[in-house]
Design a protein around this motif. Structure first.
Motif, mmCIF file in Angstrom:
data_model
loop_
_atom_site.group_PDB
_atom_site.id
_atom_site.type_symbol
_atom_site.label_atom_id
_atom_site.label_comp_id
_atom_site.label_asym_id
_atom_site.label_seq_id
_atom_site.Cartn_x
_atom_site.Cartn_y
_atom_site.Cartn_z
ATOM 1 N N ASP A 5 0.860 -1.181 0.000
ATOM 2 C CA ASP A 5 0.000 0.000 0.000
ATOM 3 C C ASP A 5 0.896 1.231 0.000
ATOM 4 N N PRO A 6 0.829 2.075 -1.038
ATOM 5 C CA PRO A 6 1.704 3.254 -1.083
ATOM 6 C C PRO A 6 1.481 4.187 0.096
ATOM 7 N N LYS A 7 0.250 4.196 0.638
ATOM 8 C CA LYS A 7 0.007 5.051 1.796
ATOM 9 C C LYS A 7 0.747 4.521 3.010
ATOM 10 N N ASP A 8 0.825 3.205 3.165
ATOM 11 C CA ASP A 8 1.598 2.635 4.266
ATOM 12 C C ASP A 8 3.067 3.017 4.153
ATOM 13 N N GLU A 9 3.612 2.918 2.944
ATOM 14 C CA GLU A 9 5.020 3.242 2.742
ATOM 15 C C GLU A 9 5.286 4.708 3.053
ATOM 16 N N GLN A 10 4.365 5.572 2.651
ATOM 17 C CA GLN A 10 4.552 6.996 2.910
ATOM 18 C C GLN A 10 4.498 7.291 4.404
ATOM 19 N N LEU A 11 3.529 6.685 5.104
ATOM 20 C CA LEU A 11 3.380 6.952 6.529
ATOM 21 C C LEU A 11 4.574 6.459 7.331
ATOM 22 N N GLU A 12 5.254 5.422 6.833
ATOM 23 C CA GLU A 12 6.405 4.880 7.552
ATOM 24 C C GLU A 12 7.454 5.957 7.785
ATOM 25 N N THR A 13 7.567 6.898 6.846
ATOM 26 C CA THR A 13 8.537 7.987 6.968
ATOM 27 C C THR A 13 8.238 8.867 8.173
ATOM 28 N N TYR A 14 6.962 8.937 8.568
ATOM 29 C CA TYR A 14 6.559 9.879 9.607
ATOM 30 C C TYR A 14 6.310 9.223 10.959
ATOM 31 N N ARG A 15 6.371 7.905 10.998
ATOM 32 C CA ARG A 15 6.078 7.238 12.260
ATOM 33 C C ARG A 15 7.207 7.489 13.260
ATOM 34 N N ALA A 16 6.808 7.658 14.509
ATOM 35 C CA ALA A 16 7.797 7.792 15.573
ATOM 36 C C ALA A 16 8.512 6.456 15.765
ATOM 37 N N PRO A 17 9.754 6.485 16.253
ATOM 38 C CA PRO A 17 10.454 5.217 16.491
ATOM 39 C C PRO A 17 9.749 4.403 17.559
ATOM 40 N N ASP A 18 10.004 3.126 17.555
ATOM 41 C CA ASP A 18 9.455 2.235 18.564
ATOM 42 C C ASP A 18 9.893 2.724 19.947
ATOM 43 N N PRO A 19 8.941 2.960 20.896
ATOM 44 C CA PRO A 19 9.338 3.448 22.232
ATOM 45 C C PRO A 19 10.325 2.533 22.939
ATOM 46 N N ALA A 20 10.322 1.257 22.557
ATOM 47 C CA ALA A 20 11.233 0.312 23.213
ATOM 48 C C ALA A 20 12.621 0.326 22.601
ATOM 49 N N SER A 21 12.848 1.172 21.589
ATOM 50 C CA SER A 21 14.125 1.144 20.884
ATOM 51 C C SER A 21 15.204 1.996 21.548
ATOM 52 N N GLY A 22 14.877 2.681 22.624
ATOM 53 C CA GLY A 22 15.874 3.510 23.286
ATOM 54 C C GLY A 22 15.265 4.270 24.441
ATOM 55 N N PRO A 23 16.081 5.069 25.162
ATOM 56 C CA PRO A 23 15.580 5.802 26.329
ATOM 57 C C PRO A 23 14.708 6.990 25.938
ATOM 58 N N LEU A 24 13.995 7.531 26.916
ATOM 59 C CA LEU A 24 13.186 8.737 26.758
ATOM 60 C C LEU A 24 14.089 9.910 26.386
ATOM 61 N N THR A 25 13.619 10.745 25.435
ATOM 62 C CA THR A 25 14.420 11.912 25.031
ATOM 63 C C THR A 25 13.559 13.164 24.995
ATOM 64 N N THR A 26 14.215 14.311 24.893
ATOM 65 C CA THR A 26 13.522 15.570 24.630
ATOM 66 C C THR A 26 13.243 15.666 23.134
ATOM 67 N N ASP A 27 12.599 16.757 22.715
ATOM 68 C CA ASP A 27 12.335 16.970 21.294
ATOM 69 C C ASP A 27 13.617 17.103 20.486
ATOM 70 N N GLN A 28 14.700 17.439 21.138
ATOM 71 C CA GLN A 28 15.984 17.575 20.449
ATOM 72 C C GLN A 28 16.832 16.310 20.560
ATOM 73 N N ALA A 29 16.185 15.198 20.967
ATOM 74 C CA ALA A 29 16.820 13.878 21.056
ATOM 75 C C ALA A 29 17.853 13.779 22.161
ATOM 76 N N VAL A 30 17.740 14.622 23.194
ATOM 77 C CA VAL A 30 18.620 14.529 24.357
ATOM 78 C C VAL A 30 18.033 13.499 25.316
ATOM 79 N N ASP A 31 18.825 12.513 25.729
ATOM 80 C CA ASP A 31 18.338 11.483 26.639
ATOM 81 C C ASP A 31 17.916 12.088 27.974
ATOM 82 N N VAL A 32 16.821 11.567 28.532
ATOM 83 C CA VAL A 32 16.290 12.045 29.813
ATOM 84 C C VAL A 32 16.365 10.907 30.817
ATOM 85 N N ASP A 33 16.961 11.181 31.996
ATOM 86 C CA ASP A 33 17.124 10.112 32.974
ATOM 87 C C ASP A 33 16.059 10.139 34.058
#
Length: 700
Positions: A5-33
């Motif tokens: 589905d071309p719409k699925d492929e397009q949306l993949e570009t905008y999906r947020a990363p999997d929350p389990a793929s790393g620590p919590l961050t700020t909007d600027q990708a700074v890790d938050v402890d």
């Protein structure tokens, strides 16, 4: 092999990363402890302004809400696909309608109109049915309703209509309802509203499910073929499961039991793989027949009766995926009647012309600026190449020149050539003096409301009269009530008299006649029962200790392979002791549910001499409500005792073992043991028919 589905492929570009793929961050990708406490000067000191994480988190929260839609605020959406049955090249060059079986991604949003986002699903209201086709030629939005007609003829009246139907300005009451003075004052003074009002007072205004609801384009549009020839077109969505509605009493109870009833139903069906499906049909009128009707083809308060122009099926739509984030997708999707593609064009319908302005204007303020088409759910799957730049929420990184004509960018992007597949407006001669005047051809306000009334079955007419009585009974101004009856008398004298009797105003004289003797059977719910499937219908099986587990199992074995959902109910959660002593699993406790949430009830037998459910007030109320709402009610063994306790005079119940008796959707067999094949067939047929009207009222 499934085509991506071309719409699925397009949306993949905008999906947020999997929350389990790393620590919590700020909007600027700074890790938050740490995110549970603000930064302070000491344990009990003041909060420090340098806590950038807290400030960012709270700022986002403060700005999470965007303005809700003025109308259609409460909505539910889903993704899916559309595929044509055949090439439609003989009347349109629209690319997505050329190749049989070619799948075009879609997003569909269903909605109520009057209430805010927090209102209930099952109010009496129009339902929006808006479809966004992500075609190879750009996005095409078919923005319709579950009524084929609108309340007004000209868009200049739209603010007046919406102000009238919205809650009263002095107290913001009522929410999600039209039963109040300002709406009926408007109706009584604007007879063009009467056709849509007849639909509003019918059961069409309280659909059982979005999956069991028709959709209409409302307006007359125009198809254009490859040679530039135009054909007038009306769009129809017809659900495969049939068109089914609630009755007003259960709709009101459902608002308390489950205000998300329709939203939950759509979501659960898709999650379970029971994908809802609609057939797209069109009524085609050659341009030379524009004036061949007794009404104006451009009048949005009129239908073309199907007996005059049959609906031609051209394709089907299946919804097979729920959104991943309600706000990002369902709330931010932006529909616009002017989003059309080559092969589809407008007519001079004055309401459609106004919508073409209003929808864009609304999205600009609701979604924060002109770049709302950058939001993933709104982005076309086709490439976008233009010189629009900057503004709020611009997410595309543009390169090169941003003007035309240019030489520095190689002249690109340049307009497509005259011999290309680009969109070209339909060539139509338009001339005349500038005037503010409604065409005389728009001024028959009563014939089609009468056509609708004449087309209803007796039980549908009873429901319409009851709806008028309820709504007008909420109107506090006697003059408004009386004036509305005067308008109804122009539609049908008997209708007006029956409504007047219930609201305490003078009835019109007996000599008042109907505005039309014509009828259209296609308008009655009795003709729209669907394909006979019982898929996704919910069957309640109330039980108590001593229940016959064999009968419960046989009900499941008979109905679940057909796609029905069988749920065992009891006084409490957990289990009950079955007749053989084994525990019988309970799906839901009776106090947490009601019959309005189910499509049918089956009462199994019990080892006791008399079914214990005959003295269970919750069970008796459950069965009584299902019976009086016209739903199938079945009983096996001494489960028939529960039905007998209601004393439904005139309904025949089984008195002989192994003899299934079916009477107006009541199916009984007093035989012990598993349900017979005859019983199962009769039950399935009764569920497929949805409702059974004309039953005598229960005495208890």
């Amino acid at each position: 092999m499934t085509t991506p589905d071309p719409k699925d492929e397009q949306l993949e570009t905008y999906r947020a990363p999997d929350p389990a793929s790393g620590p919590l961050t700020t909007d600027q990708a700074v890790d938050v402890d740490h995110t549970d406490d603000s930064l302070t000067a000491g344990d009990r000191g003041p909060t420090l302004m340098e806590d950038f994480h807290a400030r960012e988190k709270i700022t986002h929260f403060d700005h999470e809400r965007i303005p809700e839609r003025v109308v259609h605020a409460r909505g539910s959406g889903a993704y899916g696909y559309f595929e044509p049955y055949e090439s439609c090249a003989d009347f349109t060059r629209a690319a997505f309608l050329q190749e049989p079986g070619k799948r075009t991604p879609v997003f569909v949003r269903f909605s109520t109109v009057q209430g805010p986002r927090g209102s209930a699903d099952t109010v009496r209201d129009v339902r929006g049915f808006a479809t966004k086709f992500y075609t190879e030629d750009g996005n095409y939005d078919l923005v319709g309703n579950n009524f084929p007609v609108f309340f007004i003829q000209d868009g200049i009246k739209f603010p007046d209509f919406v102000h009238a139907v919205k809650p009263e300005p002095q107290n913001e009451i009522p929410t999600g309802a039209s039963a109040h003075d300002t709406f009926w004052d408007f109706v009584s003074l604007q007879p063009e509203t009467l056709h849509a009002v007849m639909w509003l007072m019918s059961d069409r205004a309280i659909p059982r499910s979005f999956r069991m609801m028709q959709g209409f384009g409302v307006h007359t549009f125009r198809f254009v073929d490859a040679d530039g020839k135009g054909t007038f077109v009306k769009f129809h969505w017809k659900p495969k499961l049939g068109v089914h509605s609630m009755v007003w009493d259960e709709a009101q109870e459902c608002q308390g039991r489950d205000p998300d009833f329709n939203r939950r139903d759509l979501w659960d069906a898709i999650e379970a793989g029971d994908y809802p499906e609609w057939e797209l049909g069109v009524q085609l009128v050659p341009e030379e027949d524009e004036f061949a009707f007794a009404f104006d083809l451009l009048d949005p308060t009129k239908i073309i009766p199907e007996e005059q122009v049959p609906v031609r099926p051209i394709g089907r739509m299946v919804l097979d995926r729920n959104p991943e984030n309600f706000f990002a997708e369902t709330e931010q999707v932006a529909f616009h009647t002017a989003n059309i593609v080559p092969g589809v064009d407008f007519t001079n319908d004055p309401l459609l012309q106004a919508r073409n302005f209003s929808y864009l204007d609304t999205q600009l303020i609701r979604l924060g600026g002109p770049n709302f088409s950058e939001i993933p759910v709104n982005r076309p799957v086709a490439d976008v190449r233009n010189n629009q730049r900057d503004g709020y929420h611009q997410s595309t990184i543009h390169r090169g020149t941003n003007y035309f004509p240019n030489s520095l960018g190689g002249g690109c992007p340049a307009p497509a050539g005259a011999d290309s597949e680009a969109f070209t407006h339909y060539a139509e001669r338009v001339d005349g003096a500038k005037i503010r005047r409604r065409s005389e051809s728009f001024k028959d306000y009563y014939s089609q409301p009468a056509l609708f009334w004449n087309s209803m079955s007796d039980w549908e007419k009873q429901h319409i009269v009851a709806a008028f009585r309820f709504e007008l009974g909420k109107v506090e101004t006697p003059e408004v009530r009386a004036r509305t009856i005067e308008q109804l008398a122009h539609v049908d004298g008997q209708l007006a008299r029956e409504v007047a009797e219930g609201i305490g105003v003078p009835a019109p004289p007996d000599g008042t006649q109907t505005a039309s003797k014509q009828s259209s059977p296609a308008l009655s719910l009795q003709s729209l029962t669907g394909d006979g499937s019982i898929r996704t219908r919910k069957i309640a099986v109330p039980v108590a200790d001593g229940a016959d587990a064999r009968q419960v199992a046989s009900i499941r074995e008979a109905l679940e392979p057909e796609g029905a959902i069988v749920e065992v109910l009891a006084a409490t959660d957990g289990t009950v002791a079955s007749a053989d002593g084994e525990p019988l699993e309970v799906d839901r406790a009776l106090p947490t549910v009601a019959s309005v949430l189910y499509d049918a009830v089956v009462l199994p037998g019990n080892t006791a001499d008399t079914s214990p459910l005959t003295v269970d007030p919750d069970a008796l109320r459950f069965v009584r409500d299902a019976y009086r709402h016209g739903k199938p009610v079945a009983a096996l063994g001494n489960g028939v005792d529960v039905l007998a306790a209601l004393e439904p005079e005139g309904i025949h119940l089984s008195m002989e073992p192994h003899r299934t008796v079916t009477d107006q959707g009541v199916i009984t067999d007093v035989a012990p043991g598993p349900a017979s094949a005859e019983f199962a067939r009769a039950l399935a047929a009764a569920v497929a028919a949805h409702r059974h009207w004309g039953r005598p009222a229960p005495r208890c």
